[in-house]
Structure formats: C-alpha cells, structure tokens
Write a protein that holds these residues in place. Structure first.
Motif, PDB file in Angstrom:
ATOM      1  N   ILE A   1      -0.466  -7.739  -3.538  1.00  0.00           N
ATOM      2  CA  ILE A   1      -0.518  -6.665  -4.533  1.00  0.00           C
ATOM      3  C   ILE A   1      -1.603  -5.677  -4.135  1.00  0.00           C
ATOM      4  O   ILE A   1      -2.723  -6.077  -3.803  1.00  0.00           O
ATOM      5  N   ALA A   2      -1.250  -4.408  -4.114  1.00  0.00           N
ATOM      6  CA  ALA A   2      -2.226  -3.355  -3.837  1.00  0.00           C
ATOM      7  C   ALA A   2      -2.438  -2.562  -5.118  1.00  0.00           C
ATOM      8  O   ALA A   2      -1.485  -2.299  -5.859  1.00  0.00           O
ATOM      9  N   ALA A   3      -3.677  -2.223  -5.395  1.00  0.00           N
ATOM     10  CA  ALA A   3      -4.005  -1.397  -6.563  1.00  0.00           C
ATOM     11  C   ALA A   3      -4.759  -0.171  -6.084  1.00  0.00           C
ATOM     12  O   ALA A   3      -5.806  -0.301  -5.441  1.00  0.00           O
TER      13      ALA A   3
ATOM     14  N   GLU B   1       0.826  -1.219   0.000  1.00  0.00           N
ATOM     15  CA  GLU B   1       0.000   0.000   0.000  1.00  0.00           C
ATOM     16  C   GLU B   1       0.856   1.263   0.000  1.00  0.00           C
ATOM     17  O   GLU B   1       0.558   2.225  -0.698  1.00  0.00           O
ATOM     18  N   ILE B   2       1.937   1.245   0.808  1.00  0.00           N
ATOM     19  CA  ILE B   2       2.828   2.415   0.891  1.00  0.00           C
ATOM     20  C   ILE B   2       3.385   2.738  -0.502  1.00  0.00           C
ATOM     21  O   ILE B   2       3.374   3.883  -0.956  1.00  0.00           O
ATOM     22  N   LYS B   3       3.853   1.683  -1.203  1.00  0.00           N
ATOM     23  CA  LYS B   3       4.462   1.902  -2.530  1.00  0.00           C
ATOM     24  C   LYS B   3       3.427   2.391  -3.538  1.00  0.00           C
ATOM     25  O   LYS B   3       3.670   3.351  -4.281  1.00  0.00           O
ATOM     26  N   ALA B   4       2.274   1.712  -3.576  1.00  0.00           N
ATOM     27  CA  ALA B   4       1.257   2.076  -4.571  1.00  0.00           C
ATOM     28  C   ALA B   4       0.756   3.500  -4.310  1.00  0.00           C
ATOM     29  O   ALA B   4       0.625   4.309  -5.225  1.00  0.00           O
ATOM     30  N   ARG B   5       0.507   3.812  -3.051  1.00  0.00           N
ATOM     31  CA  ARG B   5      -0.021   5.123  -2.697  1.00  0.00           C
ATOM     32  C   ARG B   5       0.996   6.231  -3.027  1.00  0.00           C
ATOM     33  O   ARG B   5       0.632   7.284  -3.551  1.00  0.00           O
ATOM     34  N   ALA B   6       2.287   5.985  -2.750  1.00  0.00           N
ATOM     35  CA  ALA B   6       3.313   7.009  -2.986  1.00  0.00           C
ATOM     36  C   ALA B   6       3.389   7.360  -4.470  1.00  0.00           C
ATOM     37  O   ALA B   6       3.483   8.537  -4.832  1.00  0.00           O
ATOM     38  N   VAL B   7       3.327   6.348  -5.335  1.00  0.00           N
ATOM     39  CA  VAL B   7       3.389   6.618  -6.770  1.00  0.00           C
ATOM     40  C   VAL B   7       2.093   7.283  -7.232  1.00  0.00           C
ATOM     41  O   VAL B   7       2.095   8.239  -8.010  1.00  0.00           O
ATOM     42  N   TRP B   8       0.976   6.779  -6.721  1.00  0.00           N
ATOM     43  CA  TRP B   8      -0.346   7.340  -7.100  1.00  0.00           C
ATOM     44  C   TRP B   8      -0.439   8.830  -6.775  1.00  0.00           C
ATOM     45  O   TRP B   8      -1.003   9.606  -7.530  1.00  0.00           O
TER      46      TRP B   8
ATOM     47  N   LEU C   1      -0.378   0.027  -9.346  1.00  0.00           N
ATOM     48  CA  LEU C   1      -0.225  -1.246  -8.639  1.00  0.00           C
ATOM     49  C   LEU C   1       1.158  -1.335  -8.018  1.00  0.00           C
ATOM     50  O   LEU C   1       2.125  -0.800  -8.587  1.00  0.00           O
ATOM     51  N   ALA C   2       1.253  -2.013  -6.888  1.00  0.00           N
ATOM     52  CA  ALA C   2       2.571  -2.303  -6.303  1.00  0.00           C
ATOM     53  C   ALA C   2       2.492  -3.646  -5.606  1.00  0.00           C
ATOM     54  O   ALA C   2       1.416  -4.042  -5.131  1.00  0.00           O
ATOM     55  N   ASP C   3       3.613  -4.350  -5.542  1.00  0.00           N
ATOM     56  CA  ASP C   3       3.604  -5.621  -4.826  1.00  0.00           C
ATOM     57  C   ASP C   3       4.657  -5.613  -3.735  1.00  0.00           C
ATOM     58  O   ASP C   3       5.588  -4.802  -3.748  1.00  0.00           O
ATOM     59  N   ASP C   4       4.464  -6.491  -2.769  1.00  0.00           N
ATOM     60  CA  ASP C   4       5.517  -6.738  -1.791  1.00  0.00           C
ATOM     61  C   ASP C   4       5.511  -8.223  -1.527  1.00  0.00           C
ATOM     62  O   ASP C   4       4.454  -8.850  -1.469  1.00  0.00           O
ATOM     63  N   SER C   5       6.696  -8.792  -1.405  1.00  0.00           N
ATOM     64  CA  SER C   5       6.758 -10.243  -1.264  1.00  0.00           C
ATOM     65  C   SER C   5       7.930 -10.653  -0.415  1.00  0.00           C
ATOM     66  O   SER C   5       8.817  -9.843  -0.121  1.00  0.00           O
ATOM     67  N   GLY C   6       7.935 -11.901  -0.014  1.00  0.00           N
ATOM     68  CA  GLY C   6       9.047 -12.406   0.777  1.00  0.00           C
ATOM     69  C   GLY C   6       8.811 -13.832   1.220  1.00  0.00           C
ATOM     70  O   GLY C   6       7.802 -14.453   0.870  1.00  0.00           O
ATOM     71  N   LEU C   7       9.784 -14.331   1.972  1.00  0.00           N
ATOM     72  CA  LEU C   7       9.747 -15.717   2.460  1.00  0.00           C
ATOM     73  C   LEU C   7       9.402 -15.714   3.945  1.00  0.00           C
ATOM     74  O   LEU C   7      10.021 -14.976   4.725  1.00  0.00           O
ATOM     75  N   GLU C   8       8.432 -16.550   4.332  1.00  0.00           N
ATOM     76  CA  GLU C   8       8.087 -16.715   5.752  1.00  0.00           C
ATOM     77  C   GLU C   8       8.452 -18.123   6.184  1.00  0.00           C
ATOM     78  O   GLU C   8       7.976 -19.099   5.594  1.00  0.00           O
ATOM     79  N   VAL C   9       9.298 -18.232   7.201  1.00  0.00           N
ATOM     80  CA  VAL C   9       9.680 -19.559   7.712  1.00  0.00           C
ATOM     81  C   VAL C   9       9.029 -19.720   9.086  1.00  0.00           C
ATOM     82  O   VAL C   9       9.309 -18.944  10.011  1.00  0.00           O
ATOM     83  N   ASP C  10       8.141 -20.700   9.219  1.00  0.00           N
ATOM     84  CA  ASP C  10       7.355 -20.824  10.459  1.00  0.00           C
ATOM     85  C   ASP C  10       8.237 -21.041  11.683  1.00  0.00           C
ATOM     86  O   ASP C  10       8.017 -20.416  12.722  1.00  0.00           O
ATOM     87  N   PHE C  11       9.251 -21.911  11.552  1.00  0.00           N
ATOM     88  CA  PHE C  11      10.108 -22.214  12.710  1.00  0.00           C
ATOM     89  C   PHE C  11      10.860 -20.964  13.180  1.00  0.00           C
ATOM     90  O   PHE C  11      11.251 -20.863  14.341  1.00  0.00           O
ATOM     91  N   LEU C  12      11.043 -19.998  12.272  1.00  0.00           N
ATOM     92  CA  LEU C  12      11.745 -18.756  12.628  1.00  0.00           C
ATOM     93  C   LEU C  12      10.750 -17.625  12.936  1.00  0.00           C
ATOM     94  O   LEU C  12      11.093 -16.441  12.840  1.00  0.00           O
TER      95      LEU C  12
END
Ligand code: IMP
Length: 203
Positions: free
Chosen positions: A124-126, A53-60, A68-79
């Motif tokens: 993804i936020a639009a 949302e921060i990225k999409a809103r800043a450009v908008w 549109l903007a996306d943010d992604s990553g890896l989530e490891v449950d044990f960590l």
C-alpha cells in the motif's frame, strides 16, 4: 485542517475491508468514484510497490490530499515469482480463476512440500498532502495446494494452502482472512503510519 482519505480503487469489496480497518483514524475514506475521479491508470510497474505508487500518485495529481492505493498478487517460488504483478492478467484478464488455478497446479506437477511455497503480497502506498510517500507491505505465506479447495474469498484463494490453519484461503471466513491476510497486514501497518502523521498534524 480536516482531512479525508481517497483510496484509489473501484472495487467495492476492497472498500468495505479498507473502511473497517481504517475507521479508527476517524477520517472519512472515499473511493475514487465518491471523490469524483475517473481515471484509467496503466499499471506498468515491475513491482507491487511501483504499481501502488503509480496508482496513488496518478489520483493524487488530480485531487491532492491523502491518497492511498494498493497492489497485490500471488508469488509462486517454483515459478520464479509468477504470476506476481501479472496476477490479474495471468492467462488473460477474462480467463476464469478456475482455469488459472488449475494451470498453476498443473505447472507444479511433481513438485512437493516446501518447494510449493507461495504467498500473497500486498503493498500500500500513501501519498500525503505535501507529496511525500509512505509505504507498507504485508504477506500471507503458504503453499500451492494439490487441489483447489473452498468457496470463500476470490481469485487464487482456493489454491493457497495455509499450513498453520490446515485450510486454503477460500476455506477461511472473511473475518479470519482479514486478520491474517496480506492486505489486512499492510492496511494495519499503513494505518499506524498515518495515525502518527495525523497526530503530528493536529498539534
Ligand atoms: P489488484 O487488484 O491489482 O491488486 O490485483 C490483484 C490480483 O491478485 C487479483 O486479481 C487476484 O488475482 C490476486 N489476489 C490478490 N489478493 C488476493 C487474495 O486475497 N486472494 C486471492 N487472490 C488475490
């Protein structure tokens, strides 16, 4: 009114994937650069959703229209969900993924089977022309591999083992990965939302 979509990323690889999936909307999809926007956005959100949302809103704020903007990553449950929103910054932005991947495997020493569960997440936020926000999320579920494997993909792909496929993300072809990936799923979901919105706009 003729619409265009600006995707708030500077990553050309992502743009190719995004254009391929969104082409059915029959709306031009521009990168930030193509839209003439140069912004250094601080991704200080606590969740993927907040960062998207921060990225999409800043450009908008600069361009209006559909952003549109996306943010992604890896989530490891044990960590406890690490590296999560810090995936790109984990152990430092300049540390190689070979080192980051080895470190995650090391932190899971002695942990077996389902306890190694992990996933890639993409939100993804639009932002629409009237400032409303649509959102979509996709995940790709797997387990942290005992050893890195594969040379395809990027980032943490060599260590996310996908039990259904018997391969890591880095052992899939790009087409295979796009079909099942967190980003592919989130993009197809947001495409559906945008198609509905465009349809209502055009009548
Ligand atoms: P973003 O570009 O800010 O969304 O950063 C996402 C980070 O998460 C990347 O730098 C990678 O470390 C990781 N990541 C996200 N998606 C993938 C993927 O499909 N494969 C491997 N790593 C990924």
């Amino acid at each position: 009114m003729e619409h265009r979509i600006i995707f708030a990323t500077g990553n050309e690889g992502k743009m190719r994937e995004i254009r391929e999936i969104l082409k059915e909307l029959e709306v031009p999809v521009l990168s930030m650069k193509e839209a003439g926007v140069s912004l250094d956005i601080e991704e200080d959100g606590k969740t993927f959703r907040e960062n998207a949302e921060i990225k999409a809103r800043a450009v908008w704020e600069k361009t209006g229209g559909i952003v549109l903007a996306d943010d992604s990553g890896l989530e490891v449950d044990f960590l406890g969900g690490e590296p999560g929103v810090y995936s790109a910054r984990y152990m430092g932005e300049d540390t190689s993924y070979e080192i980051k991947n080895r470190e995650i495997i090391r932190r899971l020493e002695g942990v077996n089977g389902p306890e190694r569960s992990a996933r890639f997440v993409c939100v993804i936020a639009a932002v629409l022309p009237d400032g409303r926000i649509l959102e979509a999320e996709g995940t790709m579920e797997g387990q942290i591999a005992m050893e890195p494997a594969g040379t395809g993909g990027f980032g943490y792909d060599p260590i996310l083992y996908l039990p259904e496929y018997g391969k890591t993300g880095a052992q899939l072809s790009m087409e295979e990965k796009n079909e099942i990936s967190h980003r592919g799923k989130a993009l197809r979901a947001i495409k559906g939302e945008l198609a509905g919105w465009l349809e209502r706009e055009r009548v």
